[in-house]
Design a protein around this motif. Sequence first.
Motif, PDB file in Angstrom:
ATOM      1  N   GLN A  57       0.830  -1.207   0.000  1.00  0.00           N
ATOM      2  CA  GLN A  57       0.000   0.000   0.000  1.00  0.00           C
ATOM      3  C   GLN A  57       0.862   1.254   0.000  1.00  0.00           C
ATOM      4  O   GLN A  57       0.582   2.208  -0.729  1.00  0.00           O
ATOM      5  CB  GLN A  57      -0.943   0.028   1.209  1.00  0.00           C
ATOM      6  N   LEU A  60       2.198   1.680  -3.528  1.00  0.00           N
ATOM      7  CA  LEU A  60       1.141   2.120  -4.447  1.00  0.00           C
ATOM      8  C   LEU A  60       0.828   3.598  -4.232  1.00  0.00           C
ATOM      9  O   LEU A  60       0.721   4.370  -5.187  1.00  0.00           O
ATOM     10  CB  LEU A  60      -0.118   1.275  -4.260  1.00  0.00           C
ATOM     11  N   THR A  61       0.682   4.001  -2.978  1.00  0.00           N
ATOM     12  CA  THR A  61       0.374   5.388  -2.643  1.00  0.00           C
ATOM     13  C   THR A  61       1.474   6.335  -3.127  1.00  0.00           C
ATOM     14  O   THR A  61       1.200   7.468  -3.525  1.00  0.00           O
ATOM     15  CB  THR A  61       0.161   5.532  -1.121  1.00  0.00           C
ATOM     16  N   PRO A  65       3.819   1.297  -8.446  1.00  0.00           N
ATOM     17  CA  PRO A  65       3.134   0.014  -8.535  1.00  0.00           C
ATOM     18  C   PRO A  65       4.041  -1.143  -8.953  1.00  0.00           C
ATOM     19  O   PRO A  65       3.793  -2.286  -8.574  1.00  0.00           O
ATOM     20  CB  PRO A  65       2.030   0.262  -9.563  1.00  0.00           C
ATOM     21  N   ALA A  68       5.390  -2.383  -5.792  1.00  0.00           N
ATOM     22  CA  ALA A  68       4.329  -3.072  -5.050  1.00  0.00           C
ATOM     23  C   ALA A  68       4.116  -4.472  -5.632  1.00  0.00           C
ATOM     24  O   ALA A  68       3.919  -5.439  -4.891  1.00  0.00           O
ATOM     25  CB  ALA A  68       3.037  -2.267  -5.098  1.00  0.00           C
ATOM     26  N   HIS A  69       4.187  -4.575  -6.938  1.00  0.00           N
ATOM     27  CA  HIS A  69       4.060  -5.875  -7.602  1.00  0.00           C
ATOM     28  C   HIS A  69       5.113  -6.845  -7.078  1.00  0.00           C
ATOM     29  O   HIS A  69       4.833  -8.022  -6.832  1.00  0.00           O
ATOM     30  CB  HIS A  69       4.180  -5.674  -9.118  1.00  0.00           C
ATOM     31  N   ALA A  94      -1.168  -4.803  -9.590  1.00  0.00           N
ATOM     32  CA  ALA A  94      -0.100  -3.808  -9.486  1.00  0.00           C
ATOM     33  C   ALA A  94       0.677  -3.682 -10.791  1.00  0.00           C
ATOM     34  O   ALA A  94       0.993  -2.573 -11.229  1.00  0.00           O
ATOM     35  CB  ALA A  94       0.842  -4.164  -8.329  1.00  0.00           C
ATOM     36  N   LEU A  97      -1.436  -1.822 -13.345  1.00  0.00           N
ATOM     37  CA  LEU A  97      -1.340  -0.371 -13.142  1.00  0.00           C
ATOM     38  C   LEU A  97      -0.008   0.141 -13.666  1.00  0.00           C
ATOM     39  O   LEU A  97       0.064   1.217 -14.268  1.00  0.00           O
ATOM     40  CB  LEU A  97      -1.526  -0.022 -11.662  1.00  0.00           C
ATOM     41  N   THR A  98       1.052  -0.633 -13.473  1.00  0.00           N
ATOM     42  CA  THR A  98       2.373  -0.248 -13.990  1.00  0.00           C
ATOM     43  C   THR A  98       2.320  -0.071 -15.501  1.00  0.00           C
ATOM     44  O   THR A  98       2.772   0.950 -16.033  1.00  0.00           O
ATOM     45  CB  THR A  98       3.428  -1.320 -13.629  1.00  0.00           C
ATOM     46  N   ALA A 159       0.035   6.924 -11.968  1.00  0.00           N
ATOM     47  CA  ALA A 159       0.028   5.782 -11.036  1.00  0.00           C
ATOM     48  C   ALA A 159      -0.324   6.216  -9.615  1.00  0.00           C
ATOM     49  O   ALA A 159      -1.011   5.479  -8.899  1.00  0.00           O
ATOM     50  CB  ALA A 159       1.385   5.072 -11.052  1.00  0.00           C
ATOM     51  N   ARG A 160       0.128   7.371  -9.222  1.00  0.00           N
ATOM     52  CA  ARG A 160      -0.174   7.843  -7.861  1.00  0.00           C
ATOM     53  C   ARG A 160      -1.652   8.189  -7.730  1.00  0.00           C
ATOM     54  O   ARG A 160      -2.308   7.803  -6.763  1.00  0.00           O
ATOM     55  CB  ARG A 160       0.702   9.047  -7.530  1.00  0.00           C
ATOM     56  N   ALA A 163      -3.807   4.950  -7.799  1.00  0.00           N
ATOM     57  CA  ALA A 163      -3.476   3.891  -6.848  1.00  0.00           C
ATOM     58  C   ALA A 163      -4.717   3.478  -6.052  1.00  0.00           C
ATOM     59  O   ALA A 163      -5.449   4.319  -5.543  1.00  0.00           O
ATOM     60  CB  ALA A 163      -2.380   4.363  -5.896  1.00  0.00           C
TER      61      ALA A 163
END
Length: 168
Positions: A57, A60-61, A65, A68-69, A94, A97-98, A159-160, A163
């Motif tokens: 998290q 991601l924030t 991402p 995070a993946h 994740a 999103l990337t 991405a931000r 998220a």
Amino acid sequence: MTNAGASDARDRDTTGRARSARPRDGLGRPLPYGAEGVPRQPEGVLRAPVQTVAEAQALLTAGRPFHAHEVFEDAWKSGPEHERTLWRGLAQLAVGLTHAARGNAVGGARLLRRGAGAIEEWVAERGEERPYGLDLPGLAGWARELAGRVEQDAAPVDARAEAPRLGG
């Protein structure tokens, strides 16, 4: 015949696995050698599930991402067999999103939907919608909605700004 110098030039670890030493940006894209990148996420880290969720998290924030993946991937590869579908699905969200943030609309949408399907499958098999505080129905809905927008707009996303909140 193996040449140790060639192996070193190709960024391989002691077992011969490829390990790129190139710096990376926040979306995991390689930068030129010598450029300043973001810190790499260590691989193969064993974390408790709640630590995995908290670390992912935070990444991601922060608009990272890809990183995070890698956290989710560690849980997927090292966690109990009965949770692998869950962690794999979250890793796919994740990385989806990337790809969407990198401007790969087709790959991003595909991975977002694949991840949503995996976590929906996990919920259907287990009947548990909130393991480790995760909002799995909310995440699946987020992923499907974003996949539709990414396909329609075909422009990179922030991405931000996009998220997800892992817990609801």
